[in-house]
Design a protein around this motif. Structure first.
Motif, PDB file in Angstrom:
ATOM      1  N   THR A  22      25.085  50.215  33.894  1.00  0.00           N
ATOM      2  CA  THR A  22      25.978  49.062  33.709  1.00  0.00           C
ATOM      3  C   THR A  22      26.984  49.283  32.591  1.00  0.00           C
ATOM      4  OG1 THR A  22      24.429  47.968  32.197  1.00  0.00           O
ATOM      5  CG2 THR A  22      24.177  47.508  34.545  1.00  0.00           C
ATOM      6  N   LEU A  23      26.793  50.340  31.787  1.00  0.00           N
ATOM      7  CA  LEU A  23      27.729  50.639  30.702  1.00  0.00           C
ATOM      8  C   LEU A  23      28.914  51.464  31.177  1.00  0.00           C
ATOM      9  CD1 LEU A  23      25.107  51.569  27.933  1.00  0.00           C
ATOM     10  CD2 LEU A  23      26.278  49.382  28.259  1.00  0.00           C
ATOM     11  N   TYR A  24      28.882  51.933  32.421  1.00  0.00           N
ATOM     12  CA  TYR A  24      29.936  52.787  32.946  1.00  0.00           C
ATOM     13  C   TYR A  24      30.744  52.036  34.003  1.00  0.00           C
ATOM     14  CZ  TYR A  24      27.259  56.488  30.686  1.00  0.00           C
ATOM     15  OH  TYR A  24      26.596  57.260  29.774  1.00  0.00           O
ATOM     16  N   PRO A  25      31.993  52.491  34.236  1.00  0.00           N
ATOM     17  CA  PRO A  25      32.810  51.834  35.265  1.00  0.00           C
ATOM     18  C   PRO A  25      32.198  52.004  36.650  1.00  0.00           C
ATOM     19  CG  PRO A  25      34.167  53.201  33.815  1.00  0.00           C
ATOM     20  CD  PRO A  25      32.743  53.533  33.508  1.00  0.00           C
ATOM     21  N   SER A  26      32.532  51.073  37.531  1.00  0.00           N
ATOM     22  CA  SER A  26      32.093  51.134  38.920  1.00  0.00           C
ATOM     23  C   SER A  26      33.291  50.924  39.829  1.00  0.00           C
ATOM     24  CB  SER A  26      31.025  50.075  39.201  1.00  0.00           C
ATOM     25  OG  SER A  26      31.553  48.775  39.005  1.00  0.00           O
ATOM     26  N   ILE A  27      33.222  51.518  40.993  1.00  0.00           N
ATOM     27  CA  ILE A  27      34.307  51.422  41.967  1.00  0.00           C
ATOM     28  C   ILE A  27      33.742  50.912  43.281  1.00  0.00           C
ATOM     29  CG2 ILE A  27      36.076  52.675  43.255  1.00  0.00           C
ATOM     30  CD1 ILE A  27      36.261  54.647  40.975  1.00  0.00           C
ATOM     31  N   ASP A  28      34.373  49.889  43.845  1.00  0.00           N
ATOM     32  CA  ASP A  28      33.987  49.320  45.134  1.00  0.00           C
ATOM     33  C   ASP A  28      35.178  49.385  46.080  1.00  0.00           C
ATOM     34  OD1 ASP A  28      31.481  48.673  44.109  1.00  0.00           O
ATOM     35  OD2 ASP A  28      32.175  46.725  43.387  1.00  0.00           O
ATOM     36  N   LEU A  29      34.893  49.657  47.328  1.00  0.00           N
ATOM     37  CA  LEU A  29      35.907  49.677  48.372  1.00  0.00           C
ATOM     38  C   LEU A  29      35.679  48.484  49.283  1.00  0.00           C
ATOM     39  CD1 LEU A  29      38.157  51.030  50.077  1.00  0.00           C
ATOM     40  CD2 LEU A  29      36.330  52.271  51.270  1.00  0.00           C
ATOM     41  N   SER A  30      36.753  47.740  49.555  1.00  0.00           N
ATOM     42  CA  SER A  30      36.649  46.595  50.458  1.00  0.00           C
ATOM     43  C   SER A  30      37.755  46.670  51.494  1.00  0.00           C
ATOM     44  CB  SER A  30      36.733  45.280  49.683  1.00  0.00           C
ATOM     45  OG  SER A  30      37.979  45.168  49.009  1.00  0.00           O
ATOM     46  N   VAL A  31      37.448  46.264  52.695  1.00  0.00           N
ATOM     47  CA  VAL A  31      38.382  46.253  53.823  1.00  0.00           C
ATOM     48  C   VAL A  31      38.350  44.870  54.445  1.00  0.00           C
ATOM     49  CG1 VAL A  31      38.995  47.267  56.048  1.00  0.00           C
ATOM     50  CG2 VAL A  31      38.056  48.718  54.231  1.00  0.00           C
ATOM     51  N   ASN A  32      39.532  44.283  54.649  1.00  0.00           N
ATOM     52  CA  ASN A  32      39.643  42.969  55.277  1.00  0.00           C
ATOM     53  C   ASN A  32      40.580  43.059  56.469  1.00  0.00           C
ATOM     54  OD1 ASN A  32      38.138  41.119  53.343  1.00  0.00           O
ATOM     55  ND2 ASN A  32      39.579  42.106  51.948  1.00  0.00           N
ATOM     56  N   VAL A  33      40.159  42.517  57.564  1.00  0.00           N
ATOM     57  CA  VAL A  33      40.953  42.458  58.785  1.00  0.00           C
ATOM     58  C   VAL A  33      40.932  41.021  59.274  1.00  0.00           C
ATOM     59  CG1 VAL A  33      41.224  43.283  61.140  1.00  0.00           C
ATOM     60  CG2 VAL A  33      40.405  44.840  59.365  1.00  0.00           C
ATOM     61  N   GLY A  34      42.139  40.432  59.508  1.00  0.00           N
ATOM     62  CA  GLY A  34      42.144  39.054  59.965  1.00  0.00           C
ATOM     63  C   GLY A  34      43.531  38.533  60.258  1.00  0.00           C
ATOM     64  N   SER A  35      43.602  37.240  60.519  1.00  0.00           N
ATOM     65  CA  SER A  35      44.871  36.598  60.829  1.00  0.00           C
ATOM     66  C   SER A  35      44.772  35.139  60.419  1.00  0.00           C
ATOM     67  CB  SER A  35      45.184  36.717  62.322  1.00  0.00           C
ATOM     68  OG  SER A  35      46.452  36.152  62.611  1.00  0.00           O
ATOM     69  N   PHE A  36      45.915  34.429  60.483  1.00  0.00           N
ATOM     70  CA  PHE A  36      45.904  33.023  60.109  1.00  0.00           C
ATOM     71  C   PHE A  36      46.891  32.244  60.986  1.00  0.00           C
ATOM     72  CE2 PHE A  36      49.404  34.794  57.736  1.00  0.00           C
ATOM     73  CZ  PHE A  36      50.353  33.791  57.731  1.00  0.00           C
ATOM     74  N   TYR A  37      46.685  30.950  60.996  1.00  0.00           N
ATOM     75  CA  TYR A  37      47.551  30.031  61.740  1.00  0.00           C
ATOM     76  C   TYR A  37      47.957  28.913  60.806  1.00  0.00           C
ATOM     77  CZ  TYR A  37      48.886  26.280  64.933  1.00  0.00           C
ATOM     78  OH  TYR A  37      49.554  25.252  65.560  1.00  0.00           O
ATOM     79  N   PHE A  38      49.252  28.565  60.817  1.00  0.00           N
ATOM     80  CA  PHE A  38      49.757  27.482  59.974  1.00  0.00           C
ATOM     81  C   PHE A  38      50.687  26.604  60.802  1.00  0.00           C
ATOM     82  CE2 PHE A  38      52.803  25.478  57.130  1.00  0.00           C
ATOM     83  CZ  PHE A  38      51.983  24.959  56.143  1.00  0.00           C
ATOM     84  N   ASN A  39      50.501  25.286  60.682  1.00  0.00           N
ATOM     85  CA  ASN A  39      51.314  24.337  61.446  1.00  0.00           C
ATOM     86  C   ASN A  39      51.722  23.199  60.526  1.00  0.00           C
ATOM     87  OD1 ASN A  39      52.544  22.670  63.274  1.00  0.00           O
ATOM     88  ND2 ASN A  39      50.884  22.777  64.788  1.00  0.00           N
ATOM     89  N   ASN A  40      53.040  23.012  60.377  1.00  0.00           N
ATOM     90  CA  ASN A  40      53.572  21.889  59.598  1.00  0.00           C
ATOM     91  C   ASN A  40      53.535  20.652  60.481  1.00  0.00           C
ATOM     92  OD1 ASN A  40      54.937  20.069  58.015  1.00  0.00           O
ATOM     93  ND2 ASN A  40      56.548  21.508  57.425  1.00  0.00           N
ATOM     94  N   LEU A  41      52.683  19.722  60.165  1.00  0.00           N
ATOM     95  CA  LEU A  41      52.463  18.553  61.018  1.00  0.00           C
ATOM     96  C   LEU A  41      53.646  17.596  61.023  1.00  0.00           C
ATOM     97  CD1 LEU A  41      48.712  17.773  60.196  1.00  0.00           C
ATOM     98  CD2 LEU A  41      49.645  19.110  62.092  1.00  0.00           C
ATOM     99  N   THR A  42      54.536  17.717  60.045  1.00  0.00           N
ATOM    100  CA  THR A  42      55.690  16.811  60.043  1.00  0.00           C
ATOM    101  C   THR A  42      56.642  17.122  61.188  1.00  0.00           C
ATOM    102  OG1 THR A  42      56.880  18.293  58.523  1.00  0.00           O
ATOM    103  CG2 THR A  42      55.544  16.549  57.547  1.00  0.00           C
TER     104      THR A  42
END
Length: 445
Positions: free
Chosen positions: A279-299
């Protein structure tokens, strides 16, 4: 048809008889110990602890694998907001995001590897707890088993003495009826016979108590029936064969489960020390995200932007490398290392104390064995001389040279000599069983 029925009945009768004979076979010491180990609650609990900690090994090993999670969230906002120019406007909207995320540790300075080592060491330590529970159970059963055999042999000795008293009483009764022997001699013979009958009843009671103690050691109920093998040839074998003192003394350091348990515990603590240091030394993590989104202005009206079309157009991928550099953790790692060092010292001190204790116990058992061995030789010599003295007393009484009181004293001396010889032989056998148990982790013949 009758012949077939007769054949069937004969077969059933033979099978029933075979089952009865099998059911009446006595349990050997090894069979009693094996049964007790299978039924012992402490052994079962220790085995469950091993199974529980074995799962921790699988958990620790799978820390090297990447994680995979699916996510989806839906949110909606209603109301108005004011921009920087002071204009108020409605801000009603609906949004939705979906995707997959995965992460894996690339650099952890052996934290995962040492976690596996730690959990494996703890499992091995728990296995030694199982062996300790088994060994204690075997020891209790062996002691109860030998005690029962001893009480049975003592009862047979007393029974033979009672038979002698009965024959002696019958002989003196006939002599008294003929007017040759005084009534005082007859009454003394009756008193001797009554005492022997009383001793026989007490011996039967001791057998019942020893049987109950054996059932408890085997984790059996009081109403369960068990018949032990009364062949005491293995007692004679244990009494004849000398123990390998030097071999047993050396084997204890490597074979005793409690010593091995502390060795595994020290191994787990050392692995914990490396985990804390990581825990005294640096650590490296790899993360991968795959996705999408939807947005709708209701006005502008709900549904004017097609959901699937926007999901397809907004599809994105993200790869992230995270570098974590510890700078200040409130000295938690430092204090944990100090505690870890103290635990290592405690285990070392405890292991040294246990080794000293086991060496003292082994030397005590070996000393007991040698003493019993010398006592057995002296007891056998004394028994031979006592038998000769009793034979002479019997002949002298028949010739009218000594009184019945002198004969009873000689017979009591013979009974005591036989009892002491039997007791020493069993003590010597049990001492050897304990030595074998400490040195080899089991009792085998």
């Amino acid at each position: 048809m009758r012949q077939k029925l007769l054949s069937v009945f004969c077969a059933l009768f033979i099978l029933s008889l075979a089952n009865r004979v099998f059911a009446q076979e006595g349990w050997s010491l090894q069979e009693c110990m094996d049964y007790a180990v299978q039924q012992n609650g402490n052994v079962a609990l220790s085995q469950l602890d091993v199974e529980n900690k074995s799962i921790d090994i699988q958990i620790a090993k799978r820390e090297k694998l990447p994680t995979l999670n699916a996510f989806s969230n839906i949110s909606s906002n209603f109301g108005q907001s004011q921009d920087i120019f002071g204009n108020n406007a409605r801000n009603d909207n609906f949004s939705n995001s979906i995707g997959l995320s995965s992460s894996v540790s690339l650099l952890n300075f052996g934290s995962i590897k040492n976690s596996v080592i730690k959990t494996e060491a703890l499992v091995n330590a728990s296995k030694e707890d199982v062996e300790l529970a088994r060994r204690n159970t075997r020891m209790q059963v062996a002691q109860a088993y030998l005690q029962l055999l001893l009480q049975k042999e003592m009862a047979r000795l007393i029974d033979s003495s009672a038979i002698f008293s009965s024959l002696q009483l019958q002989k003196i009764q006939r002599s008294t009826d003929l007017g040759v022997t005084a009534l005082s001699v007859l009454y003394e013979a009756k008193a001797n016979y009554s005492r022997d009958v009383q001793k026989k009843a007490a011996a039967v009671e001791q057998i019942d108590k020893a049987m109950l103690a054996l059932k408890y050691a085997m984790n059996m109920q009081e109403d369960q029936e068990v018949r032990i093998d009364e062949n005491i040839s293995f007692i004679e074998e244990l009494s004849r064969n000398d123990v390998q003192v030097d071999l047993f003394s050396k084997m204890i350091w490597n074979e005793h489960p409690l010593i091995k348990k502390y060795q595994y515990l020290n191994e787990s603590v050392m692995a914990e020390n490396k985990i804390i240091r990581s825990t005294l030394y640096p650590s490296i993590d790899l993360s991968v995200n795959v996705g999408s989104f939807y947005f709708n202005n209701l006005t502008q009206g709900f549904g004017k932007l097609p959901y699937m079309e926007q999901i397809q157009n907004n599809f994105s991928q993200q790869v992230t490398l995270s570098l974590n550099v510890p700078i200040y953790n409130r000295n938690i790692a430092k204090h944990n290392l100090q505690k870890n060092k103290i635990v290592i010292q405690q285990n070392a001190e405890q292991l040294a104390l246990d080794k000293q204790q086991f060496n003292q116990e082994m030397q005590g058992y070996l000393l007991d064995y040698k003493n019993y061995e010398n006592q057995l030789a002296l007891s056998n010599e004394a028994l031979d001389n006592t038998r000769l003295a009793f034979d002479i007393s019997q002949k002298s009484f028949d010739a009218g040279k000594i009184s019945i009181y002198d004969l009873n004293t000689s017979r009591a001396n013979l009974l005591n000599a036989e009892s002491e010889t039997i007791q020493v032989r069993y003590n010597m056998a049990f001492a050897k069983l304990l030595i074998q148990l400490m040195a080899t982790r089991d009792i085998r013949f």
